[in-house]
Write an enzyme that holds these catalytic residues in place. Structure first.
Site, PDB file in Angstrom:
ATOM      1  N   ASN A   1       0.843  -0.938  -0.094  1.00 35.05           N
ATOM      2  CA  ASN A   1       0.053   0.059  -0.027  1.00 35.05           C
ATOM      3  C   ASN A   1       0.973   1.394   0.026  1.00 35.05           C
ATOM      4  O   ASN A   1       1.601   1.433   1.021  1.00 35.05           O
ATOM      5  CB  ASN A   1      -0.878  -0.055   1.424  1.00 35.05           C
ATOM      6  CG  ASN A   1      -1.905   1.305   1.610  1.00 35.05           C
ATOM      7  OD1 ASN A   1      -1.659   2.052   0.390  1.00 35.05           O
ATOM      8  ND2 ASN A   1      -2.386   1.318   2.643  1.00 35.05           N
TER       9      ASN A   1
ATOM     10  N   LYS B   1       0.152   4.173  -0.279  1.00 37.61           N
ATOM     11  CA  LYS B   1      -0.490   5.528   0.356  1.00 37.61           C
ATOM     12  C   LYS B   1      -0.312   6.725  -0.321  1.00 37.61           C
ATOM     13  O   LYS B   1      -0.399   6.647  -1.713  1.00 37.61           O
ATOM     14  CB  LYS B   1      -0.142   5.521   1.658  1.00 37.61           C
ATOM     15  CG  LYS B   1      -0.226   4.287   2.635  1.00 37.61           C
ATOM     16  CD  LYS B   1      -0.076   4.605   4.129  1.00 37.61           C
ATOM     17  CE  LYS B   1      -0.067   3.257   4.567  1.00 37.61           C
ATOM     18  NZ  LYS B   1      -0.073   3.438   6.110  1.00 37.61           N
TER      19      LYS B   1
ATOM     20  N   HIS C   1      -9.841   1.011   4.393  1.00 35.45           N
ATOM     21  CA  HIS C   1      -8.371   1.076   5.397  1.00 35.45           C
ATOM     22  C   HIS C   1      -8.678   2.167   6.468  1.00 35.45           C
ATOM     23  O   HIS C   1      -9.413   3.007   6.560  1.00 35.45           O
ATOM     24  CB  HIS C   1      -7.138   1.676   4.428  1.00 35.45           C
ATOM     25  CG  HIS C   1      -6.030   1.663   5.039  1.00 35.45           C
ATOM     26  ND1 HIS C   1      -5.685   2.455   6.080  1.00 35.45           N
ATOM     27  CD2 HIS C   1      -4.965   0.884   5.003  1.00 35.45           C
ATOM     28  CE1 HIS C   1      -4.399   2.222   6.464  1.00 35.45           C
ATOM     29  NE2 HIS C   1      -4.062   1.172   5.660  1.00 35.45           N
TER      30      HIS C   1
ATOM     31  N   GLU D   1      -6.981   4.656   7.751  1.00 34.98           N
ATOM     32  CA  GLU D   1      -6.798   5.656   7.582  1.00 34.98           C
ATOM     33  C   GLU D   1      -8.056   6.412   6.635  1.00 34.98           C
ATOM     34  O   GLU D   1      -8.155   7.585   6.692  1.00 34.98           O
ATOM     35  CB  GLU D   1      -5.639   5.949   6.648  1.00 34.98           C
ATOM     36  CG  GLU D   1      -4.217   5.531   7.495  1.00 34.98           C
ATOM     37  CD  GLU D   1      -2.831   5.201   6.903  1.00 34.98           C
ATOM     38  OE1 GLU D   1      -2.876   5.433   5.609  1.00 34.98           O
ATOM     39  OE2 GLU D   1      -2.102   4.713   7.473  1.00 34.98           O
TER      40      GLU D   1
ATOM     41  N   GLU E   1      -5.621  -5.134  10.287  1.00 36.31           N
ATOM     42  CA  GLU E   1      -4.542  -4.267  10.582  1.00 36.31           C
ATOM     43  C   GLU E   1      -5.101  -3.438  11.940  1.00 36.31           C
ATOM     44  O   GLU E   1      -5.826  -2.548  11.926  1.00 36.31           O
ATOM     45  CB  GLU E   1      -4.790  -3.259   9.395  1.00 36.31           C
ATOM     46  CG  GLU E   1      -4.481  -3.723   8.188  1.00 36.31           C
ATOM     47  CD  GLU E   1      -3.612  -2.830   7.066  1.00 36.31           C
ATOM     48  OE1 GLU E   1      -2.679  -3.015   6.556  1.00 36.31           O
ATOM     49  OE2 GLU E   1      -4.318  -1.588   6.902  1.00 36.31           O
TER      50      GLU E   1
ATOM     51  N   GLY F   1       2.338   1.835  10.805  1.00 34.41           N
ATOM     52  CA  GLY F   1       3.097   3.119  10.666  1.00 34.41           C
ATOM     53  C   GLY F   1       3.808   3.393  12.049  1.00 34.41           C
ATOM     54  O   GLY F   1       4.530   4.318  12.175  1.00 34.41           O
TER      55      GLY F   1
HETATM   56  C1  PEP Z   1      -0.928  -0.196   6.051  1.00 36.12           C
HETATM   57  O1  PEP Z   1      -1.097   1.188   6.157  1.00 36.12           O
HETATM   58  O2  PEP Z   1      -1.562  -0.652   5.602  1.00 36.12           O
HETATM   59  C2  PEP Z   1       0.305  -0.761   6.884  1.00 36.12           C
HETATM   60  C3  PEP Z   1       0.377  -1.909   7.179  1.00 36.12           C
HETATM   61  O3  PEP Z   1       1.071   0.346   6.975  1.00 36.12           O
HETATM   62  P1  PEP Z   1       2.495   0.099   7.729  1.00 36.12           P
HETATM   63  O4  PEP Z   1       3.104  -1.374   7.321  1.00 36.12           O
HETATM   64  O5  PEP Z   1       3.441   1.099   7.365  1.00 36.12           O
HETATM   65  O6  PEP Z   1       2.450  -0.314   9.156  1.00 36.12           O
END
Ligand code: PEP
Length: 245
Positions: free
Chosen positions: A8, A10, A93, A95, A160, A166
């Protein structure tokens, strides 16, 4: 079924950087048994899909609108993603749930639109730090699954935990084992036998150093990778830790 390693990207990369990243991933992808996917911004889908032509790496969107077309300034419809070369789309997601107030109901509508357009949806669920501290993590994820997945569901679920995205904090193997087996039970409860084969990705600070142990857990069908997917060698190292079909 092979594991899926999905990147991803982003809101990162200018066009030339996105194309270079895609080319570097494609160049190192030969011989990897896992399924590979990268999800650039919608703006870069066409260029990235072009750069990945003939490789084993698929391309996906990061969101789509629930309508096929219409007066929705700034939004992108699922058929447009498909037209630009995407075959997958990430939906719900955390976010987007946080920044755009997306509800389970909206995610379910978007999932239906994605499937209708010929995209495979990756529907994200996961609890916040406060919800986990309050012992509500399975309840929250159970509600998200019940509200976000249409019946029948032909896609993938990504667990997640919001506190692991992050942040460099990864869920422990025990957290992953408990939550993924809970999600499997919920999928079977909702979809019967079909729920046994829906892949469940783990996402949250996955990197080359922790990928092998996370990907070896039961009921982990792959990884959704954010930060580490912006580095081709790191992403490929995660993919090499994954299992084929
Ligand atoms: C994501 O945003 O889907 C994610 C898993 O981010 P990160 O790997 O940076 O934690």
């Amino acid at each position: 079924m092979p594991q899926l390693i999905a990147g991803n990207w982003k809101m990162h990369c200018l066009t030339a950087e996105a194309v270079a990243l895609a080319q570097a991933i494609a160049a190192g992808a030969q011989g990897i048994a896992a399924e590979l996917l990268v999800c650039p911004t919608a703006l870069h889908l066409t260029a990235v899909a072009q750069a990945l032509k003939g490789s084993i790496v698929a391309v996906g969107g990061q969101d789509c609108h629930q309508a096929k077309q219409g007066p929705h300034t700034g939004d992108i419809a699922a058929p447009m993603l498909r037209d630009a070369g995407a075959t997958w789309v990430i939906l719900g997601h955390s976010e987007r749930r946080r920044d755009h107030g997306e509800t389970d109901e909206l995610v379910r509508e978007k999932t239906l639109a994605a499937v209708e357009a010929g995209l495979t949806p990756i529907v994200c669920v996961g609890e916040s730090a406060d919800q986990r501290a309050g012992g509500q993590e399975t309840e929250v994820v159970g509600w998200q699954l019940a509200g976000s997945l249409p019946k029948p569901f032909t896609g993938i679920v990504a667990y997640e935990p919001v506190w692991a995205i992050g942040t460099g904090k990864t869920a422990t193997e025990e957290d992953v084992e408990i939550m993924h087996s809970f999600i499997r039970e919920e999928l079977v409860r909702q979809f019967g036998d079909a729920g046994q084969t829906i892949r469940i990705l783990y996402g949250g600070s996955v990197k080359a150093a922790n990928a092998a142990s996370l990907l070896a857990m039961p009921n982990v069908g792959g990884a959704l990778v954010g930060g580490a997917s912006l580095n081709a060698q790191e992403f490929l190292a995660i993919a090499r830790a994954a299992q084929g079909g």
